[in-house]
Write an enzyme that holds these catalytic residues in place. Structure first.
Site, mmCIF file in Angstrom:
data_model
loop_
_atom_site.group_PDB
_atom_site.id
_atom_site.type_symbol
_atom_site.label_atom_id
_atom_site.label_comp_id
_atom_site.label_asym_id
_atom_site.label_seq_id
_atom_site.Cartn_x
_atom_site.Cartn_y
_atom_site.Cartn_z
ATOM 1 N N ASN A 265 -10.094 0.756 0.600
ATOM 2 C CA ASN A 265 -8.633 0.768 0.554
ATOM 3 C C ASN A 265 -8.186 0.342 -0.851
ATOM 4 O OD1 ASN A 265 -5.900 0.357 0.792
ATOM 5 N ND2 ASN A 265 -6.023 -0.899 2.647
ATOM 6 N N HIS B 15 -3.113 7.585 3.775
ATOM 7 C CA HIS B 15 -3.557 6.326 3.166
ATOM 8 C C HIS B 15 -4.976 6.040 3.658
ATOM 9 C CE1 HIS B 15 -3.742 2.359 1.669
ATOM 10 N NE2 HIS B 15 -3.482 1.732 2.809
ATOM 11 N N CYS C 164 0.802 -1.236 0.000
ATOM 12 C CA CYS C 164 0.000 0.000 0.000
ATOM 13 C C CYS C 164 0.833 1.285 0.000
ATOM 14 C CB CYS C 164 -0.949 0.022 1.197
ATOM 15 S SG CYS C 164 -2.179 -1.275 1.121
HETATM 16 N N1 COA Z 1 -18.818 -8.061 9.203
HETATM 17 C C1 COA Z 1 -19.257 -8.423 10.418
HETATM 18 N N2 COA Z 1 -18.444 -8.896 11.402
HETATM 19 C C2 COA Z 1 -17.135 -8.993 11.104
HETATM 20 C C3 COA Z 1 -16.611 -8.648 9.846
HETATM 21 C C4 COA Z 1 -17.518 -8.170 8.880
HETATM 22 N N3 COA Z 1 -17.127 -7.784 7.640
HETATM 23 N N4 COA Z 1 -15.290 -8.864 9.854
HETATM 24 C C5 COA Z 1 -14.964 -9.321 11.076
HETATM 25 N N5 COA Z 1 -16.080 -9.422 11.837
HETATM 26 C C6 COA Z 1 -16.199 -9.858 13.225
HETATM 27 C C7 COA Z 1 -15.041 -10.719 13.648
HETATM 28 O O1 COA Z 1 -15.266 -12.052 13.264
HETATM 29 C C8 COA Z 1 -15.057 -10.536 15.167
HETATM 30 O O2 COA Z 1 -16.080 -11.353 15.667
HETATM 31 P P1 COA Z 1 -15.850 -12.173 17.057
HETATM 32 O O3 COA Z 1 -15.562 -11.113 18.090
HETATM 33 O O4 COA Z 1 -17.134 -12.882 17.233
HETATM 34 O O5 COA Z 1 -14.675 -13.063 16.779
HETATM 35 C C9 COA Z 1 -15.535 -9.095 15.345
HETATM 36 O O6 COA Z 1 -16.130 -8.716 14.089
HETATM 37 C C10 COA Z 1 -14.429 -8.118 15.730
HETATM 38 O O7 COA Z 1 -13.336 -8.277 14.878
HETATM 39 P P2 COA Z 1 -12.027 -7.418 15.102
HETATM 40 O O8 COA Z 1 -10.981 -7.889 14.145
HETATM 41 O O9 COA Z 1 -11.682 -7.333 16.537
HETATM 42 O O10 COA Z 1 -12.544 -5.945 14.673
HETATM 43 P P3 COA Z 1 -11.742 -4.593 14.672
HETATM 44 O O11 COA Z 1 -12.501 -3.598 15.444
HETATM 45 O O12 COA Z 1 -10.283 -4.772 15.000
HETATM 46 O O13 COA Z 1 -11.821 -4.159 13.146
HETATM 47 C C11 COA Z 1 -10.588 -4.172 11.093
HETATM 48 C C12 COA Z 1 -11.289 -5.007 12.155
HETATM 49 C C13 COA Z 1 -9.999 -5.127 10.050
HETATM 50 C C14 COA Z 1 -11.593 -3.253 10.442
HETATM 51 C C15 COA Z 1 -9.475 -3.337 11.765
HETATM 52 O O14 COA Z 1 -8.695 -4.126 12.611
HETATM 53 C C16 COA Z 1 -8.575 -2.687 10.737
HETATM 54 O O15 COA Z 1 -9.009 -1.887 9.943
HETATM 55 N N6 COA Z 1 -7.270 -2.988 10.803
HETATM 56 C C17 COA Z 1 -6.333 -2.444 9.875
HETATM 57 C C18 COA Z 1 -6.354 -3.250 8.642
HETATM 58 C C19 COA Z 1 -5.955 -2.490 7.427
HETATM 59 O O16 COA Z 1 -6.425 -1.450 7.158
HETATM 60 N N7 COA Z 1 -5.066 -3.066 6.658
HETATM 61 C C20 COA Z 1 -4.647 -2.534 5.442
HETATM 62 C C21 COA Z 1 -3.190 -2.613 5.362
HETATM 63 S S1 COA Z 1 -2.653 -1.583 4.049
#
Ligand code: COA
Length: 316
Positions: A279, A249, A111
């Site tokens: 993204n 980003h 990215c």
């Molecule tokens: N819809 C509904 N529920 C979802 C889901 C979706 N699309 N994706 C994940 N979940 C669920 C998970 O299974 C988890 O359930 P559980 O608690 O029963 O296991 C719950 O939501 C929480 O997941 P978690 O990973 O803790 O959520 P979060 O608040 O950390 O948000 C991201 C997840 C991915 C949005 C966040 O961590 C993020 O944006 N990270 C950075 C990633 C990124 O941008 N990467 C790019 C690199 S360039």
């Protein structure tokens, strides 16, 4: 002293829109979850190869700069979702543009590929190797998506943007950069299936499995970007209140917000496009830059801070 001024910009977004409601028709997810965790409402899906998006965005950027494709001396193409590995993406763009004089290379830092490409091109201009460059950030990351994984499928979209850099004696354009890589965390973001490590394993090309530790990436992204920003501010003896606009980003609104807080930057000085683009990986920063300039948010003489993070774990 020679500087690298940004004299042209252009973008190309594929027209097909995939909304959160569309995703909920085949994934166990919903608009409320996606919006509250990421700020994303919709993203684009390309029906054409990356080279076609790049040709349109680059022709727009060249028209903006008033530069003939035949006079381009360098193309740096930042991406990780190439149409082909060999020959490279930049040489394909050279052919489409008829930019016969242009040296042509790809840069892949996931990215952050656009920021790494921008820094590479600016360095070659400052040192007199070339007088101008086209720098592209673009991706068709949806071609490599695991559409069964709701943890990643909701996050990404396609798009491409280009800028033109030209040598100048004036102190403008790229003034300071900081690039870095935190390889201890490279196993937190791996797209299994993209690469020859997976050859002879009976895999179908493009069928991927994403290893994606969202919360860990989140933390490292905020630290990486805010650290890089603090470094360039220090290099230029500036404080955050002297920055007119931040173009981050566009991975997640909560990451953008948390990084702005660490920089003491009010959100009204931060460009946000993640709601409409998702993204777009290396496309993200130049797409947001193009929108910021076209909407009048960027004015001549202003100081703009660009920030990104990506797989590797790279930042800038
Ligand atoms: N819809 C509904 N529920 C979802 C889901 C979706 N699309 N994706 C994940 N979940 C669920 C998970 O299974 C988890 O359930 P559980 O608690 O029963 O296991 C719950 O939501 C929480 O997941 P978690 O990973 O803790 O959520 P979060 O608040 O950390 O948000 C991201 C997840 C991915 C949005 C966040 O961590 C993020 O944006 N990270 C950075 C990633 C990124 O941008 N990467 C790019 C690199 S360039």
């Amino acid at each position: 002293m020679t500087y690298a001024a940004i004299t042209g910009w252009g973008k190309c977004m594929p027209p097909a829109v995939l909304t959160n409601a569309d995703l909920a028709t085949f994934l166990d997810t919903n608009d409320e979850w996606i919006t509250s965790r990421t700020g994303i409402k919709e993203r684009r899906i390309s029906h054409v190869p990356l080279s076609d998006l790049a040709y349109v965005s680059t022709m727009r950027a060249l028209a903006c700069a008033g530069l003939d494709p035949a006079d381009v001396e360098l193309i740096v193409f930042g991406c990780c979702s190439y149409d082909d590995q060999v020959p490279n993406q930049a040489s394909g763009l050279q052919a489409q543009l008829g930019a016969k004089k242009a040296a042509s290379m790809d840069v892949n830092t996931a990215c952050t590929s656009f920021l790494y490409s921008l820094s590479t091109a600016a360095a070659l201009i400052r040192t007199g190797v070339v007088k101008n460059a086209v720098v592209v950030g673009g991706e068709i990351i949806t071609a490599y998506m695991d559409w069964k994984n709701r943890g990643v499928a909701v996050l990404f979209g396609d798009g491409c943007a280009s800028v033109v850099l030209q040598a100048t004696d004036k102190e403008e354009g790229l003034l300071a950069e900081k690039l870095g890589c935190d390889s201890d965390a490279r196993s937190t973001l791996v797209v299994e299936g993209m690469g020859c490590r997976y050859a002879n394993q009976g895999r179908i090309l493009g069928h991927t499995n994403w290893i994606f530790e969202g919360p860990e990436i989140f933390k490292r992204a905020v630290l990486g970007m805010s650290g890089a920003c603090a470094d360039v501010l220090e290099k230029r003896h500036l404080t955050a209140d002297q920055i007119d606009l931040v173009i981050p980003h566009q991975a997640n609104l909560r990451i953008i917000d948390a990084t702005a807080k660490r920089l003491d930057m009010p959100m009204d000085r931060v460009i946000v496009t993640v709601d409409r683009h998702g993204n777009t990986s290396s496309g993200s920063v130049p797409l947001a830059l193009d929108e910021a300039v076209r909407s009048g948010r960027v004015q001549r003489g202003q100081l703009v801070l660009l920030e990104a993070f990506g797989g590797g774990f790279t930042w800038g």
